[in-house]
Design a protein around this motif. Sequence first.
Motif, PDB file in Angstrom:
ATOM      1  N   VAL A   1       1.348  35.502 -16.838  1.00  0.00           N
ATOM      2  CA  VAL A   1       0.689  34.986 -15.754  1.00  0.00           C
ATOM      3  C   VAL A   1       1.606  34.348 -14.823  1.00  0.00           C
ATOM      4  N   ASN A   2       1.747  34.978 -13.644  1.00  0.00           N
ATOM      5  CA  ASN A   2       2.996  34.508 -12.558  1.00  0.00           C
ATOM      6  C   ASN A   2       2.278  34.225 -11.139  1.00  0.00           C
ATOM      7  N   THR A   3       2.868  32.982 -11.397  1.00  0.00           N
ATOM      8  CA  THR A   3       2.545  31.886  -9.934  1.00  0.00           C
ATOM      9  C   THR A   3       3.558  31.743  -9.385  1.00  0.00           C
ATOM     10  N   LEU A   4       3.540  32.011  -7.739  1.00  0.00           N
ATOM     11  CA  LEU A   4       4.452  31.495  -6.808  1.00  0.00           C
ATOM     12  C   LEU A   4       3.442  30.142  -6.020  1.00  0.00           C
ATOM     13  N   THR A   5       4.301  29.409  -5.600  1.00  0.00           N
ATOM     14  CA  THR A   5       2.925  28.313  -5.141  1.00  0.00           C
ATOM     15  C   THR A   5       4.473  27.625  -4.059  1.00  0.00           C
ATOM     16  N   LEU A   6       3.739  27.149  -3.022  1.00  0.00           N
ATOM     17  CA  LEU A   6       4.611  25.923  -1.859  1.00  0.00           C
ATOM     18  C   LEU A   6       4.234  25.024  -1.235  1.00  0.00           C
ATOM     19  N   GLN A   7       5.387  24.076  -1.704  1.00  0.00           N
ATOM     20  CA  GLN A   7       3.977  23.071  -1.671  1.00  0.00           C
ATOM     21  C   GLN A   7       4.704  22.254  -0.280  1.00  0.00           C
ATOM     22  N   ALA A   8       4.065  21.389   0.566  1.00  0.00           N
ATOM     23  CA  ALA A   8       4.200  20.175   1.360  1.00  0.00           C
ATOM     24  C   ALA A   8       3.951  19.074   0.875  1.00  0.00           C
ATOM     25  N   MET A   9       4.891  17.570   0.216  1.00  0.00           N
ATOM     26  CA  MET A   9       4.074  16.273   0.738  1.00  0.00           C
ATOM     27  C   MET A   9       4.845  15.672   0.712  1.00  0.00           C
ATOM     28  N   ILE A  10       4.213  14.157   1.429  1.00  0.00           N
ATOM     29  CA  ILE A  10       4.953  13.365   2.310  1.00  0.00           C
ATOM     30  C   ILE A  10       3.755  11.773   1.586  1.00  0.00           C
ATOM     31  N   TYR A  11       4.429  10.737   1.263  1.00  0.00           N
ATOM     32  CA  TYR A  11       4.275   9.742   1.275  1.00  0.00           C
ATOM     33  C   TYR A  11       5.129   8.346   1.840  1.00  0.00           C
ATOM     34  N   LEU A  12       4.090   7.941   2.291  1.00  0.00           N
ATOM     35  CA  LEU A  12       4.250   6.211   2.503  1.00  0.00           C
ATOM     36  C   LEU A  12       4.145   5.017   1.984  1.00  0.00           C
TER      37      LEU A  12
ATOM     38  N   PHE B   1      -7.069   5.066  -5.943  1.00  0.00           N
ATOM     39  CA  PHE B   1      -8.485   5.975  -5.489  1.00  0.00           C
ATOM     40  C   PHE B   1      -7.378   6.747  -5.464  1.00  0.00           C
ATOM     41  N   GLY B   2      -8.207   8.190  -5.445  1.00  0.00           N
ATOM     42  CA  GLY B   2      -7.906   9.525  -4.647  1.00  0.00           C
ATOM     43  C   GLY B   2      -8.440  10.777  -5.294  1.00  0.00           C
ATOM     44  N   LEU B   3      -8.151  11.735  -5.227  1.00  0.00           N
ATOM     45  CA  LEU B   3      -9.252  13.268  -5.401  1.00  0.00           C
ATOM     46  C   LEU B   3      -7.884  13.623  -6.321  1.00  0.00           C
ATOM     47  N   ASN B   4      -8.039  15.276  -6.556  1.00  0.00           N
ATOM     48  CA  ASN B   4      -7.398  15.902  -6.958  1.00  0.00           C
ATOM     49  C   ASN B   4      -7.681  17.287  -6.843  1.00  0.00           C
TER      50      ASN B   4
ATOM     51  N   ILE C   1       1.067  -1.137   0.263  1.00  0.00           N
ATOM     52  CA  ILE C   1      -0.048  -0.289   0.133  1.00  0.00           C
ATOM     53  C   ILE C   1       0.962   1.193   0.037  1.00  0.00           C
ATOM     54  N   ILE C   2       1.042   2.052  -0.581  1.00  0.00           N
ATOM     55  CA  ILE C   2       1.323   3.610  -0.991  1.00  0.00           C
ATOM     56  C   ILE C   2       0.283   4.487  -0.505  1.00  0.00           C
ATOM     57  N   SER C   3       0.035   5.618   0.130  1.00  0.00           N
ATOM     58  CA  SER C   3       0.030   6.518   0.186  1.00  0.00           C
ATOM     59  C   SER C   3       0.596   7.856   0.447  1.00  0.00           C
ATOM     60  N   TRP C   4       0.143   9.190  -0.680  1.00  0.00           N
ATOM     61  CA  TRP C   4       0.339  10.409  -0.225  1.00  0.00           C
ATOM     62  C   TRP C   4      -0.577  11.620  -0.429  1.00  0.00           C
ATOM     63  N   ALA C   5      -0.105  12.698   0.030  1.00  0.00           N
ATOM     64  CA  ALA C   5      -0.538  14.004  -0.017  1.00  0.00           C
ATOM     65  C   ALA C   5       0.640  15.063  -0.553  1.00  0.00           C
ATOM     66  N   GLN C   6      -0.371  16.440  -1.288  1.00  0.00           N
ATOM     67  CA  GLN C   6       0.502  16.818  -1.344  1.00  0.00           C
ATOM     68  C   GLN C   6      -0.726  17.756  -1.326  1.00  0.00           C
ATOM     69  N   PHE C   7      -0.342  19.388  -0.615  1.00  0.00           N
ATOM     70  CA  PHE C   7      -0.779  20.697  -0.087  1.00  0.00           C
ATOM     71  C   PHE C   7      -0.434  21.435  -0.535  1.00  0.00           C
ATOM     72  N   TRP C   8      -1.063  22.495  -1.732  1.00  0.00           N
ATOM     73  CA  TRP C   8      -0.392  23.667  -1.996  1.00  0.00           C
ATOM     74  C   TRP C   8      -1.511  25.076  -1.082  1.00  0.00           C
ATOM     75  N   ALA C   9       0.512  25.921  -1.542  1.00  0.00           N
ATOM     76  CA  ALA C   9      -0.486  27.254  -0.924  1.00  0.00           C
ATOM     77  C   ALA C   9       0.174  28.188  -1.917  1.00  0.00           C
TER      78      ALA C   9
ATOM     79  N   LEU D   1      -5.671  21.318  -1.619  1.00  0.00           N
ATOM     80  CA  LEU D   1      -5.565  19.803  -1.304  1.00  0.00           C
ATOM     81  C   LEU D   1      -4.825  19.661  -2.743  1.00  0.00           C
ATOM     82  N   ARG D   2      -3.756  19.531  -3.838  1.00  0.00           N
ATOM     83  CA  ARG D   2      -3.386  18.792  -5.433  1.00  0.00           C
ATOM     84  C   ARG D   2      -3.592  17.871  -5.155  1.00  0.00           C
ATOM     85  N   ARG D   3      -3.056  17.099  -4.663  1.00  0.00           N
ATOM     86  CA  ARG D   3      -3.750  15.321  -5.034  1.00  0.00           C
ATOM     87  C   ARG D   3      -3.379  14.149  -3.550  1.00  0.00           C
TER      88      ARG D   3
END
Length: 411
Positions: free
Chosen positions: A400-411, A93-96, A42-50, A72-74
């Motif tokens: 269009v200019n965008t600045l993004t900070l992502q935090a990601m963890i997967y197990l 399975f998941g959401l985006n 089993i692999i699970s991951w999440a990516q959060f964006w500001a 919640l990007r993924r």
Amino acid sequence: MKKLFVAAAILLSALSFSQGSPDYGGGLKVNINEDGSKYFRIISWAQFWAQNNSDRPLDANGNEQSDTNFSLRRARVLMYAQISKDFMILTHFGLNSLNGDNMSPVGTKDASQLFFHDVWAQYSLGKDHAIGGGLHYWNGISRLNNQSTLNIMTLDNQRQAWATLGLSDQFARHMGVYLKGALGKFQYRVSINDAVTNNLQATTVPVSGGAATYTGRRLLGSKDAGRTFAGYFEYGFLDSESNFLPYKVGTYLGGKKVFNVGAGFFAHPNGSVVADNLGNLSGEDVKIFALDAFYDAPIGTNGGALTAYALYQNNDYGKNFTLGTTYETGSLFHGYLGYVLPVKTKAKFQPYVSYDSRKIEALNDNATQFGIGTNMFLSGHNAKLTLEYQSLKYATSDAVNTLTLQAMIYL
């Protein structure tokens, strides 16, 4: 809020890191017999964006929108099981892209729902070859169209490289059968699939004498426009990469020495439709092909590493086809370059740059996109932060200019 991003950049240079991911090991793998030939993982991951974007348009009610937003990007869960040495099943399975605009009060609307990304079963044809079927990700075209979202080097994948997403497939996955394998250092994957009927242009009809629309299966029928064909072929000059699963690695951080060149295609006969001046409909073949090269290798003895990728892709969706700023008949060049700094600190940093240039047939103009960012690896790809600035210039529109900070963890 911009001060928050500056503080985050300082934080990226101050935190500590232990190289690699020693705590992760083989992951969440459970053997169900003594010799381990039957198991599931089993692999699970999440990516959060500001994300900060000062160029956002007014909302549907004419109100100004906030420059800074969270999403919640993924959020995904993947499980595969080796039933025997010959059989395997994978479920994913998941959401985006869940955010304040598409969330619902009690989580019942479309954006809040989990859905299947992959569900496929596979039978081995000897040691190095296999056949399978279902909702699968054994795609053609390029390495990026087979990209894993666990180890992308840049903030996210190059969007135009997922060239059929929502047009002929469900979120870059087709329903069909595939054959994959290896002959020495040569790897291949080919597939025959059904195209989706209800795609991103599910209610669109072509205008007389106008541009093509991606509506072949719906308007011409599944007999004439229901099948797609895809393949990707690559040769590895150095270390071999695994093709046990379809998901391609974005950067090995110097963990392997890889140099691969590849070529791929996607074909959908009568996938698009045009109308003549009398309104009569006819099909146009959708044809996409690409050439790419990927290099990843350690540099020196202090943990430095270089990752480089280049892609040329030619897209023919039919006469003057465009859909938003994402899909168009034309051509694409994309490249990225990243370097893991050889520093003797616990933190592992990888600054990178990326660049796109697109030729748009319908507009007789170009689109360009530039990105610059830094990954900070807290435990390899299993825990990382990414800060990226991106600028998109589409034809005559303002950048269009965008600045993004992502935090990601997967197990």
